[in-house]
Design an enzyme around this catalytic site. Sequence first.
Site, PDB file in Angstrom:
ATOM      1  N   HIS A 155     -11.753 -15.613 -10.494  1.00 14.08           N
ATOM      2  CA  HIS A 155     -11.666 -15.502 -11.641  1.00 14.08           C
ATOM      3  C   HIS A 155     -12.688 -15.525 -12.316  1.00 14.08           C
ATOM      4  O   HIS A 155     -13.417 -15.120 -13.036  1.00 14.08           O
ATOM      5  CB  HIS A 155     -10.245 -16.211 -11.933  1.00 14.08           C
ATOM      6  CG  HIS A 155      -8.829 -15.018 -11.698  1.00 14.08           C
ATOM      7  ND1 HIS A 155      -8.769 -14.026 -12.553  1.00 14.08           N
ATOM      8  CD2 HIS A 155      -8.083 -15.019 -10.828  1.00 14.08           C
ATOM      9  CE1 HIS A 155      -7.221 -13.801 -12.501  1.00 14.08           C
ATOM     10  NE2 HIS A 155      -7.327 -14.068 -11.415  1.00 14.08           N
ATOM     11  N   ASP A 395     -15.874   4.680  -2.640  1.00 19.80           N
ATOM     12  CA  ASP A 395     -15.594   5.626  -1.152  1.00 19.80           C
ATOM     13  C   ASP A 395     -15.971   5.197  -0.630  1.00 19.80           C
ATOM     14  O   ASP A 395     -17.571   4.760  -0.698  1.00 19.80           O
ATOM     15  CB  ASP A 395     -16.460   7.282  -1.907  1.00 19.80           C
ATOM     16  CG  ASP A 395     -16.105   8.254  -0.686  1.00 19.80           C
ATOM     17  OD1 ASP A 395     -15.848   7.499   0.949  1.00 19.80           O
ATOM     18  OD2 ASP A 395     -16.619   8.996  -1.152  1.00 19.80           O
TER      19      ASP A 395
END
Length: 449
Positions: A155, A395
């Site tokens: 974070h 991808d």
Amino acid sequence: MVTLKATHIVRPAEPTPNEIMYLNSCDQIKDITHTPTIYFYKHSPALDAGDALSRLKESLSKALVLFHPLAGRLNWAAEGGSRVELHCNGKGVPIFEAETEAAVEDFGDFTPTPAIQDLIPSVDYTTPIDEIPLVIVQLTSFKCGGVSIGLGISHVMADGPSALHFVDEWTKFARGAGPVVPPFLDRKAPEITEKPLDCKFDPSVLRPPPTLLGEENSLEQRKKPISVAFLNLTKFQIEKLRNKANLDFDKETYGGRGCSRFEAVAAHIWRCTSKARGHVAEQQTSLHFVADFRNKMKPALPKNYFGNALIRVEASDNSGNLLSNSIGTASKKIREAVEKVTDDTVRAYLDFLKGLPDVGRFRSLDNNGKPKGDFYGNPNLAIISWTGLPLYGADFGWGSEIHLGPGPMGFDGKTFLIPGRDGDGSFNVAIWLQEEHMSAFKKCFYDDI
């Protein structure tokens, strides 16, 4: 059952700067934890033909040249105040290689249940901070020939847009595609200003959320068991909510802009949670979310700014008003909160955070990795919207994911709005609620559209 086979440490493919990198105020208040996400991929000839692990390792090493801070480690800053500093030391990113006898299809609609947690690396946050990687990856192979990639990104290091930028560039290296878009790494950029601040930040937005009437604190609510639901809203249902909200939404106040899809759906969820929880009319309730301020600043931050550029936003009301008035009224509460995010308020916010003696107050873990912090559950709600993010198309050379979603690390009231991956205008809503309220919530979620 998931079996861990091996751990591989991936370092940048080329020498990178060995330095201590500045972290700004917005980074400093973030949790010393990781955002867990999961990508599922179905079996494909490309997976059969290649070595998925080698492809991930080689492409990640190249991506870490551009995003070299992610190969570093955090350290506690000498100045104290729970602040951290980033050591760009190239210690690398672990990829955990795992396998399971399960099939991708066994995960059904991919509701973020504890079963999915086994596909995402876990972290012991009581470990010394300088030993915790900033990115963690798990590649799990299924018996059906498909794979999943469980990902955790600190974070402190990246918000949603930055994390997705990193993944996008990583996939480009995996496919040998381009053009590469380097990140803008100067985290001083949001704090640079040549003009005096025109306003002061109102710290009330950072106050602890309301507790249930009659309870001094949230301890009892924290103990209650929670469950998760993964619900779908079609484009038609969203437009129906939006149209209802616009019946009582003062467009002229906002330059003719009516209620947004996010505002309508967030207002609907807020009202449904208050109804399902059975609040008394006087119960104060807050809806918490974050706003991206990249384009709010003047000049705007670079589109490829890498870091945290989110500001906490709060809409509040009492449950009686929330439920007796229309969805349009609740939507206006949300719009009013969003409209407060301007260049001046963002700079005042950053300046306020910079002056705090201790930033640890905003984290969910203390400096030893033990749970603490504010409770955003009953009577409150925290919504994380992914609706404006370029989520899909990760991808790595074996086709795009069939599912991308959050990990199962939820708490009562935590909610994700996720756009449908087919581009059909739908939303998926992942929400965690106390078990005793989930059934009533599901009913009014659809009945009250």
